[in-house]
Design a protein around this motif. Structure first.
Motif: not given
Length: 201
Positions: A12-28
């Motif tokens: 769950c922590l790994q999936i959460l980290a992946d989702l955060i990375a995707v969201v940060l890239v999309a926000a950027a």
């Protein structure tokens, strides 16, 4: 090669980290596009200059054509009007050049923002993921090798003491049982070592 942990919490922590990375890239990317649009607003004066120059050149060109029909002095009147129309074309070209420069600046700024933002996200997200993938592959290979369970048990013994609470110690303690090659203790300790990495036997 395993990409995600087998234990629920670590996965769950790994999936959460992946989702955060995707969201940060999309926000950027979204931020970079917004900056691009804001910079492109600076091209508006260039558009106005281009339109004004085009209208001026067209009007003076038409006036020169009309002046050429005037008897005797038509040719004399047409020349200055044509020169003024050419100046209007130059003004229109300057407006277009201004728009081109602003567009290039906007594109380069957006690309730089996207590049450095994605680079920062990858620098924070990718190394831990790669380390975990390599570590899990190493531990799996160790478990499959002869004597690998002993090494995993030793790893658990030398790791955090808190993790050993899940293993019921036999008489003489865990270290003594490991030295005596107690299969149950070795199996329990190897499970602890794998669990710390988010793996199951």
């Amino acid at each position: 090669m395993r990409l995600y942990a087998q234990t629920r919490t670590r996965r769950c922590l790994q999936i959460l980290a992946d989702l955060i990375a995707v969201v940060l890239v999309a926000a950027a990317v979204r931020f970079a596009l917004a900056v691009h649009d804001r910079i492109m607003l600076l091209a508006e004066p260039g558009r106005r200059v281009e339109d004004a120059g085009g209208r001026l050149a067209s009007g003076l060109g038409n006036a020169g054509d009309a002046a050429s029909n005037v008897p005797l002095v038509g040719g004399i009147l047409k020349k200055p009007l044509q020169s003024a129309a050419e100046a209007g074309d130059g003004l229109s070209d300057a407006g277009q050049s201004m728009q081109d420069v602003v567009g290039q600046i906007a594109n380069l700024t957006a690309l730089a923002l996207i590049f450095f933002s994605v680079l920062c996200v990858l620098a924070m997200w990718l190394p831990p993921r790669v380390r975990w993938i390599r570590r899990s592959a190493h531990l799996q290979g160790l478990l499959d090798a002869p004597g690998g369970a002993d090494l995993l048990a030793l790893r658990a013994l030398t790791g955090p003491v808190k993790a050993l609470a899940a293993v019921s110690p036999p008489p003489g303690g865990l270290a003594d049982a490991w030295r005596r090659r107690d299969e149950q203790v070795i199996d329990d300790l190897s499970r602890v070592a794998l669990g710390q990495a988010g793996l199951r036997p």
